[in-house]
Design a protein around this motif. Structure first.
Motif: not given
Length: 158
Positions: A42, A46-47, A50, A54-55, A58, A63-64, A67
């Protein structure tokens, strides 16, 4: 009263300097080794909302989701490389915080070097042109020299 205020201020400073990871408790895996692998992966993704985080850092919904995908793939038995390949295949190389050097993204890596080279070449050319004497002023014509002398004589007489 003052001690309470100071302790709250110190606590606030300490909490603001702590890393702000956005991983929710319901996302954390029971296996600490798998969780660490998920965090390592993770940290390199990259998110997409954003774009500078990083995810792992974020709070964005996408991003969630990423993950969760990373953790699901790890639980299903994928290696770290397989998880990264899956995410890159699905979202493109833009999802990588550190894209690999390849012919596909040569322009991304080569443009700064090209601009630096062209700037150095322009500076070198400019300095050679003016240091070789080609930029010396042209001599005055007789008419211009006479006019200058007249102006200087007039200035001296005043």
């Amino acid at each position: 009263m003052i001690i309470r205020f100071l302790s709250v201020c110190i606590l606030g400073v300490l909490l603001s300097t702590a890393p702000g990871l956005a991983v929710n408790p319901d996302e954390i895996l029971d296996n600490p080794k798998l969780e660490q692998r998920a965090r390592d992966i993770s940290a390199n993704l990259r998110c997409l909302v954003c774009q500078n985080q990083s995810i792992d850092d974020s709070d964005a919904e996408l991003a969630r989701d990423l993950r969760v995908i990373v953790r699901e793939r790890l639980v299903s038995g994928d290696t770290d490389a397989q998880v990264m390949d899956y995410v890159v295949d699905r979202y493109g190389e833009f999802v990588l915080l550190r894209p690999a050097f390849s012919p596909r993204n040569f322009l991304l890596w080569g443009t700064p070097l090209l601009v630096l080279f062209l700037g150095a070449l322009a500076a070198f050319s400019y300095s050679r042109r003016y240091s070789s004497g080609t930029a010396s002023p042209t001599p005055l014509t007789e008419k211009e020299e006479q006019r200058l002398n007249d102006l200087l004589d007039r200035k001296r007489d005043q």
